[in-house]
Design a protein around this motif. Sequence first.
Motif, PDB file in Angstrom:
ATOM      1  N   MET A 242      44.497 -41.137 -22.266  1.00 36.04           N
ATOM      2  CA  MET A 242      43.527 -41.572 -22.715  1.00 36.04           C
ATOM      3  C   MET A 242      42.029 -41.621 -22.191  1.00 36.04           C
ATOM      4  O   MET A 242      41.102 -41.089 -22.765  1.00 36.04           O
ATOM      5  CB  MET A 242      43.855 -42.972 -23.037  1.00 36.04           C
ATOM      6  N   ILE A 243      41.959 -41.927 -21.106  1.00 37.77           N
ATOM      7  CA  ILE A 243      40.649 -41.815 -20.157  1.00 37.77           C
ATOM      8  C   ILE A 243      40.152 -40.439 -19.957  1.00 37.77           C
ATOM      9  O   ILE A 243      38.984 -40.198 -20.285  1.00 37.77           O
ATOM     10  CB  ILE A 243      40.645 -42.698 -18.971  1.00 37.77           C
ATOM     11  N   LYS A 244      41.300 -39.469 -19.680  1.00 38.74           N
ATOM     12  CA  LYS A 244      40.711 -38.306 -19.406  1.00 38.74           C
ATOM     13  C   LYS A 244      40.257 -37.498 -20.816  1.00 38.74           C
ATOM     14  O   LYS A 244      38.943 -36.878 -20.934  1.00 38.74           O
ATOM     15  CB  LYS A 244      42.101 -37.585 -19.281  1.00 38.74           C
ATOM     16  N   ALA A 245      40.580 -37.766 -21.902  1.00 41.22           N
ATOM     17  CA  ALA A 245      39.964 -37.605 -23.258  1.00 41.22           C
ATOM     18  C   ALA A 245      38.709 -37.847 -23.379  1.00 41.22           C
ATOM     19  O   ALA A 245      37.993 -37.400 -24.046  1.00 41.22           O
ATOM     20  CB  ALA A 245      41.128 -37.838 -24.361  1.00 41.22           C
ATOM     21  N   LYS A 246      38.381 -39.523 -22.994  1.00 37.07           N
ATOM     22  CA  LYS A 246      37.175 -39.851 -23.353  1.00 37.07           C
ATOM     23  C   LYS A 246      36.262 -39.070 -22.367  1.00 37.07           C
ATOM     24  O   LYS A 246      35.028 -38.932 -22.693  1.00 37.07           O
ATOM     25  CB  LYS A 246      37.378 -41.487 -23.016  1.00 37.07           C
ATOM     26  N   ILE A 247      36.452 -38.619 -20.957  1.00 37.58           N
ATOM     27  CA  ILE A 247      35.769 -38.356 -20.233  1.00 37.58           C
ATOM     28  C   ILE A 247      35.335 -36.870 -20.748  1.00 37.58           C
ATOM     29  O   ILE A 247      34.252 -36.366 -20.828  1.00 37.58           O
ATOM     30  CB  ILE A 247      36.404 -38.086 -18.826  1.00 37.58           C
ATOM     31  N   GLU A 248      36.350 -36.087 -21.250  1.00 37.53           N
ATOM     32  CA  GLU A 248      36.033 -34.853 -22.043  1.00 37.53           C
ATOM     33  C   GLU A 248      35.094 -34.988 -23.070  1.00 37.53           C
ATOM     34  O   GLU A 248      34.108 -34.287 -23.144  1.00 37.53           O
ATOM     35  CB  GLU A 248      37.259 -34.186 -22.338  1.00 37.53           C
ATOM     36  N   HIS A 249      35.423 -35.761 -23.943  1.00 35.81           N
ATOM     37  CA  HIS A 249      34.560 -36.064 -25.110  1.00 35.81           C
ATOM     38  C   HIS A 249      33.009 -36.429 -24.649  1.00 35.81           C
ATOM     39  O   HIS A 249      31.998 -35.999 -25.163  1.00 35.81           O
ATOM     40  CB  HIS A 249      35.005 -37.202 -25.828  1.00 35.81           C
ATOM     41  N   LEU A 250      33.133 -37.303 -23.689  1.00 37.94           N
ATOM     42  CA  LEU A 250      31.415 -37.673 -23.380  1.00 37.94           C
ATOM     43  C   LEU A 250      30.699 -36.675 -22.879  1.00 37.94           C
ATOM     44  O   LEU A 250      29.660 -36.357 -23.236  1.00 37.94           O
ATOM     45  CB  LEU A 250      31.441 -39.077 -22.463  1.00 37.94           C
ATOM     46  N   LEU A 251      31.445 -35.797 -22.206  1.00 36.94           N
ATOM     47  CA  LEU A 251      30.623 -34.656 -21.272  1.00 36.94           C
ATOM     48  C   LEU A 251      30.598 -33.410 -22.177  1.00 36.94           C
ATOM     49  O   LEU A 251      29.463 -32.929 -22.083  1.00 36.94           O
ATOM     50  CB  LEU A 251      31.604 -34.396 -20.004  1.00 36.94           C
ATOM     51  N   THR A 252      31.093 -33.294 -23.271  1.00 32.46           N
ATOM     52  CA  THR A 252      31.170 -32.253 -24.305  1.00 32.46           C
ATOM     53  C   THR A 252      29.880 -32.651 -25.080  1.00 32.46           C
ATOM     54  O   THR A 252      29.214 -31.724 -25.391  1.00 32.46           O
ATOM     55  CB  THR A 252      32.318 -32.064 -24.965  1.00 32.46           C
ATOM     56  N   GLU A 253      30.066 -33.836 -25.544  1.00 31.91           N
ATOM     57  CA  GLU A 253      28.811 -34.342 -26.225  1.00 31.91           C
ATOM     58  C   GLU A 253      27.478 -34.302 -25.935  1.00 31.91           C
ATOM     59  O   GLU A 253      26.732 -33.983 -26.399  1.00 31.91           O
ATOM     60  CB  GLU A 253      29.145 -35.623 -26.885  1.00 31.91           C
ATOM     61  N   THR A 254      27.504 -34.684 -24.484  1.00 28.12           N
ATOM     62  CA  THR A 254      26.241 -34.774 -23.819  1.00 28.12           C
ATOM     63  C   THR A 254      25.734 -33.153 -23.392  1.00 28.12           C
ATOM     64  O   THR A 254      24.331 -32.975 -23.307  1.00 28.12           O
ATOM     65  CB  THR A 254      26.351 -35.558 -22.427  1.00 28.12           C
ATOM     66  N   PHE A 255      26.650 -32.484 -22.691  1.00 30.56           N
ATOM     67  CA  PHE A 255      25.963 -31.303 -21.904  1.00 30.56           C
ATOM     68  C   PHE A 255      26.564 -29.833 -22.689  1.00 30.56           C
ATOM     69  O   PHE A 255      26.118 -28.960 -22.329  1.00 30.56           O
ATOM     70  CB  PHE A 255      26.745 -31.104 -20.579  1.00 30.56           C
ATOM     71  N   LYS A 256      27.266 -30.080 -23.716  1.00 28.34           N
ATOM     72  CA  LYS A 256      27.837 -28.870 -24.403  1.00 28.34           C
ATOM     73  C   LYS A 256      28.112 -27.724 -23.471  1.00 28.34           C
ATOM     74  O   LYS A 256      27.445 -26.619 -23.293  1.00 28.34           O
ATOM     75  CB  LYS A 256      26.321 -28.344 -25.381  1.00 28.34           C
ATOM     76  N   PRO A 257      29.243 -28.137 -22.671  1.00 25.82           N
ATOM     77  CA  PRO A 257      29.314 -26.985 -21.630  1.00 25.82           C
ATOM     78  C   PRO A 257      29.979 -25.664 -21.922  1.00 25.82           C
ATOM     79  O   PRO A 257      30.668 -25.788 -22.946  1.00 25.82           O
ATOM     80  CB  PRO A 257      30.292 -28.015 -20.601  1.00 25.82           C
ATOM     81  N   ALA A 258      29.616 -24.784 -21.253  1.00 24.16           N
ATOM     82  CA  ALA A 258      30.231 -23.232 -21.491  1.00 24.16           C
ATOM     83  C   ALA A 258      31.795 -23.508 -20.725  1.00 24.16           C
ATOM     84  O   ALA A 258      32.713 -22.637 -21.515  1.00 24.16           O
ATOM     85  CB  ALA A 258      29.456 -22.200 -20.596  1.00 24.16           C
ATOM     86  N   TYR A 259      31.735 -24.440 -19.974  1.00 26.15           N
ATOM     87  CA  TYR A 259      33.325 -24.542 -19.359  1.00 26.15           C
ATOM     88  C   TYR A 259      33.446 -26.308 -18.789  1.00 26.15           C
ATOM     89  O   TYR A 259      32.423 -26.590 -18.449  1.00 26.15           O
ATOM     90  CB  TYR A 259      33.490 -23.519 -18.094  1.00 26.15           C
ATOM     91  N   LEU A 260      34.813 -26.530 -19.316  1.00 31.04           N
ATOM     92  CA  LEU A 260      34.975 -27.905 -18.876  1.00 31.04           C
ATOM     93  C   LEU A 260      36.399 -28.046 -18.511  1.00 31.04           C
ATOM     94  O   LEU A 260      37.255 -27.820 -19.482  1.00 31.04           O
ATOM     95  CB  LEU A 260      34.543 -28.887 -19.777  1.00 31.04           C
ATOM     96  N   GLU A 261      36.590 -28.695 -17.436  1.00 26.66           N
ATOM     97  CA  GLU A 261      38.314 -28.797 -16.951  1.00 26.66           C
ATOM     98  C   GLU A 261      38.094 -30.330 -16.554  1.00 26.66           C
ATOM     99  O   GLU A 261      37.267 -30.583 -15.469  1.00 26.66           O
ATOM    100  CB  GLU A 261      38.788 -27.947 -16.052  1.00 26.66           C
ATOM    101  N   VAL A 262      38.934 -31.153 -16.882  1.00 26.62           N
ATOM    102  CA  VAL A 262      39.005 -32.390 -16.568  1.00 26.62           C
ATOM    103  C   VAL A 262      40.603 -32.688 -16.108  1.00 26.62           C
ATOM    104  O   VAL A 262      41.376 -32.388 -16.949  1.00 26.62           O
ATOM    105  CB  VAL A 262      38.597 -33.538 -17.370  1.00 26.62           C
ATOM    106  N   MET A 263      40.587 -33.017 -14.872  1.00 29.33           N
ATOM    107  CA  MET A 263      42.061 -33.189 -14.248  1.00 29.33           C
ATOM    108  C   MET A 263      42.387 -34.674 -14.022  1.00 29.33           C
ATOM    109  O   MET A 263      41.403 -35.322 -13.045  1.00 29.33           O
ATOM    110  CB  MET A 263      42.304 -32.407 -13.156  1.00 29.33           C
ATOM    111  N   ASP A 264      43.349 -35.158 -14.520  1.00 24.69           N
ATOM    112  CA  ASP A 264      43.706 -36.686 -13.845  1.00 24.69           C
ATOM    113  C   ASP A 264      44.670 -36.478 -12.714  1.00 24.69           C
ATOM    114  O   ASP A 264      45.762 -36.060 -12.832  1.00 24.69           O
ATOM    115  CB  ASP A 264      44.371 -37.270 -15.092  1.00 24.69           C
ATOM    116  N   GLU A 265      44.073 -36.738 -11.641  1.00 25.04           N
ATOM    117  CA  GLU A 265      44.857 -36.752 -10.392  1.00 25.04           C
ATOM    118  C   GLU A 265      45.263 -38.166  -9.921  1.00 25.04           C
ATOM    119  O   GLU A 265      45.722 -38.399  -8.566  1.00 25.04           O
ATOM    120  CB  GLU A 265      43.945 -36.306  -9.395  1.00 25.04           C
TER     121      GLU A 265
END
Length: 85
Positions: A1-24
């Motif tokens: 759930m938090i991982k998805a929120k991190i992905e969403h916020l970073l995607t909306e803000t930075f429009k990345p060419a590449y993004l990977e979020v790992m929950d460790e």
Amino acid sequence: MIKAKIEHLLTETFKPAYLEVMDESHKHAGHAGAAQGGHYQVTIAASAFEGKKLLESHRMIYQTLEPLKAFIHALAIKINPRRPL
């Protein structure tokens, strides 16, 4: 759930060419801080970081994730401004 929120916020803000979020978080089970939030690793490539110093780029990410800070105990960041890693 938090991982998805991190992905969403970073995607909306930075429009990345590449993004990977790992929950460790599973790697830190039993760790004293583990109960206070998760452990995440972000790898991101976005033009928004081009020409920025590493510290400034990290601050941009921390600012973006501010709404989630109560849920994040540790955040490792890898940034490449030009191309996917």
